[in-house]
Design a protein around this motif. Structure first.
Motif, short mmCIF file in Angstrom:
data_model
loop_
_atom_site.label_atom_id
_atom_site.label_comp_id
_atom_site.label_asym_id
_atom_site.label_seq_id
_atom_site.Cartn_x
_atom_site.Cartn_y
_atom_site.Cartn_z
N LEU A 1 -2.86 12.48 -0.41
CA LEU A 1 -1.56 13.05 -0.07
C LEU A 1 -1.23 14.23 -0.97
N THR A 2 -1.58 14.10 -2.25
CA THR A 2 -1.34 15.21 -3.17
C THR A 2 -2.13 16.44 -2.74
N SER A 3 -3.35 16.21 -2.31
CA SER A 3 -4.18 17.31 -1.83
C SER A 3 -3.51 18.01 -0.66
N LEU A 4 -2.96 17.21 0.24
CA LEU A 4 -2.29 17.77 1.42
C LEU A 4 -1.13 18.67 1.00
N VAL A 5 -0.29 18.14 0.11
CA VAL A 5 0.88 18.90 -0.33
C VAL A 5 0.45 20.18 -1.05
N LEU B 1 0.84 -1.20 0.00
CA LEU B 1 0.00 0.00 0.00
C LEU B 1 0.88 1.24 0.00
N LEU B 2 1.91 1.20 0.81
CA LEU B 2 2.82 2.35 0.90
C LEU B 2 3.50 2.60 -0.44
N ARG B 3 4.01 1.51 -1.02
CA ARG B 3 4.76 1.62 -2.27
C ARG B 3 3.85 2.15 -3.40
N ASP B 4 2.66 1.59 -3.51
CA ASP B 4 1.76 2.02 -4.56
C ASP B 4 1.26 3.44 -4.32
N THR B 5 1.09 3.78 -3.03
CA THR B 5 0.66 5.14 -2.72
C THR B 5 1.71 6.15 -3.15
N VAL B 6 2.98 5.80 -2.91
CA VAL B 6 4.06 6.70 -3.32
C VAL B 6 4.01 6.91 -4.84
N VAL B 7 3.90 5.80 -5.58
CA VAL B 7 3.89 5.89 -7.05
C VAL B 7 2.71 6.75 -7.53
N LEU B 8 1.54 6.50 -6.96
CA LEU B 8 0.35 7.21 -7.42
C LEU B 8 0.32 8.65 -6.93
N SER B 9 0.96 8.91 -5.79
CA SER B 9 1.07 10.31 -5.35
C SER B 9 1.97 11.09 -6.28
N GLN B 10 3.06 10.43 -6.70
CA GLN B 10 3.96 11.11 -7.65
C GLN B 10 3.22 11.47 -8.92
#
Ligand code: ATP
Ligand code: MG
Lengths: 253, 274
Positions: A108-112, A5-14
């Protein structure tokens, strides 16, 4: 499962962040309206508003920050809606990935993106004379509240992002959020309001959050209001997240 | 050689409210086969594909991909499939290359860039690779869409109307790709409205009508379903279209296919009841 979940979240956040970077106007637009309000209220109405000592810009900034977030999350809803209506959402859902990473990437993108907009607004306020005696801890507390508030509103934005039938439906949801600070202590003290309005203002989340941030900026003790504000933020976050995940589960199998 | 079929559907049902879309669909697709699912607009082709791709829950019946039940083992199913939906699902803001790298990264493959370059070359997209997909033509989008689905060499591929809206050249391009995949042993379930496409590509053809598979077999087998009287009067081999119309029967009410539904009209995307 969790590392995936973490790994895919990072990819999709990017991926999502790339969307934001390629249309920086979304961050600018998010910041422009609050900045315009800041200018309007400080330089046009400010002279006529009595807030009991201190600069009006100091009084106004906390509410303006919440308005910034409230308008910023509509872009989150819009980006998610685009994924859903364009079929990318289903493509991701049919792939062997941690499925909820698709939502987390947007969150996460929204947060940033919102924190960048908030920082822009703060910079403009500083240029307009905003000064704070807050120490590092107080600033961190402000950051923490803004982050919680942003996450709560972002999860709320996920719901129209997943369910809207049209772009108009997506952007419509944020109007009440932007309006809420007007019936709070964000612009003027609540004491001058007619009794029912004052009651509403005193009991809606924005007032306690705004008052807390204001006291933190002024290096004043926040007292019980701080806990009320925190409870509102956490409570809203939990409710919004629960509703969003329920919507998500209904939307997917 | 495995005896488990690539796709096995039994008694699959699905309704939207009162509207029965699938009324008991049975279909078996052997490993390595190319099966075309034929049906008119609204027959339920996309519904079948979405159930198989774990995007939609069936009301009843079972469906299994590579022996994994789609309802109870969805993650295993997703490991072995890839879906090219009816409408190209590409990221318009990213470039073509970035789209491919994204999928390769999500599939945890080594060297996503190398994979992207290979596919770009294979689908004649190298020149446009650095451009945002928003600037692509419909055909380029579709090619990119299919290329994205091939990443990771999934053994079972669903292609939902892969050539709708493509010019003849791109269509031939897609056909060639499907044949290559079939030669490589990939199982392909494709839906189509184009009967010539089914004739060209499929080992077996299944006709979905009235919520059921009303005919299923090779072109030769389907031919035998034609009333003998008709066969006598045709000199050349009957086209699949003739077979289709003869089997389906009630054709005059066949609705015209809209060119391309607008986004808000897409029932399978917008969610909720219509
Ligand atoms: N979310 C939904 N809510 C209500 N009805 C739906 C929904 N999705 C599909 N339908 C209906 O189910 C039926 C089958 O739709 P489906 O998309 O599977 O058909 P199809 O064979 O793929 O058609 P086409 O050739 O037009 O793509 C249609 O009548 C459609 O209107
Ligand atoms: Mg369809």
């Amino acid at each position: 499962m969790t590392t995936e979940l973490l790994r895919d979240t990072v990819v999709l956040s990017q991926r999502c962040l790339r969307h934001v970077l390629r249309s920086p106007d979304t961050i600018i637009t998010t910041a422009v309206t609050p900045i315009a309000m800041l200018l309007l209220f400080v330089y046009v109405f400010g002279g006529a508003i009595e807030v009991g000592g201190g600069d009006y810009v100091d009084y106004l900034l906390p509410g303006i920050l919440l308005i910034t977030v409230a308008s910023g999350v509509s872009y989150t809803a819009f980006r998610l809606f685009t994924d859903v209506s364009g079929g990318l959402f289903e493509r991701f859902q049919s792939m062997p990935i941690a499925r909820s990473a698709v939502l987390w990437g947007h969150v996460l993108t929204s947060l940033v993106a919102n924190l960048v907009s908030v920082a822009l607004v703060v910079l403009v306020a500083v240029a307009m004379g905003f000064r704070s005696g807050a120490g590092v801890l107080a600033w961190l507390a402000v950051l923490g509240l803004v982050v919680l508030f942003t996450l709560a509103l972002t999860w709320l934005a996920v719901i129209p992002g997943l369910t809207a039938r049209s772009v108009d439906g997506v952007s419509g949801f944020s109007y009440p959020l932007i309006f809420l600070p007007f019936i709070s202590s964000a612009f003027v003290p609540t004491e001058g309001m007619p009794a029912p309005v004052e009651w509403f203002a005193e009991h809606q989340p924005v007032t306690s959050i705004v008052d807390t941030i204001r006291n933190l900026f002024a290096a004043q003790p926040v007292g019980a209001t701080g806990w009320v504000a925190l409870a509102w933020c956490v409570g809203l976050l939990v409710v919004a997240h629960t509703l969003a995940m329920a919507t998500y589960r209904r939307r997917t199998t | 050689m495995t005896t488990t079929p690539a796709i096995e559907i039994t008694g699959l049902t699905k309704s939207y409210g009162d509207h029965v879309v699938l009324a008991g669909v049975d279909l078996t697709v052997p490993v390595g086969a190319v099966v075309a699912l034929l049906g008119s607009n609204g027959a339920g082709k996309t519904t079948v594909v979405r159930i198989l791709a774990t995007l939609l829950r069936a009301d009843g019946g079972t469906a299994a991909v590579h022996g994994h039940d789609v309802a109870s083992r969805p993650q295993e199913v997703r490991e072995s499939i890839s879906l090219t939906g009816q409408f190209a699902a590409v990221d318009e803001v990213l470039t073509g290359r970035e789209n491919l790298v994204l999928v390769a990264t999500l599939r945890h493959l080594p060297d996503p860039r190398g994979i992207a370059e290979d596919l770009l070359a294979r689908f004649a997209l190298t020149e446009a690779a650095g451009r945002r997909v928003a600037t692509y033509s419909g055909g380029m989008r579709r090619r990119l869409d299919i290329a994205m689905s091939l990443i990771g060499d999934p053994p079972v591929l669903f292609l939902d109307e892969p050539t709708t809206g493509l010019d003849p050249q791109s269509r031939i391009e897609v056909w060639r790709t499907v044949r290559e995949l079939a030669d490589g042993g990939t199982t392909v379930l494709l839906t189509t409205q184009y009967l010539d496409e089914a004739e060209q590509l499929a080992d077996r053809i299944a006709i979905l009508h009235g919520g059921r598979i009303i005919a299923d077999g090779t072109l030769d087998e389907l031919e035998r379903l034609l009333p003998p009287a008709t066969v006598e009067y045709v000199e050349k081999r009957p086209t699949l279209e003739e077979i289709f119309l003869a089997i389906v029967g009630d054709r005059p009410d066949r609705p015209d296919r809209p060119d391309r539904p607008s986004q808000t009209d897409r029932p399978d995307r917008a969610g909720g009841a219509r």
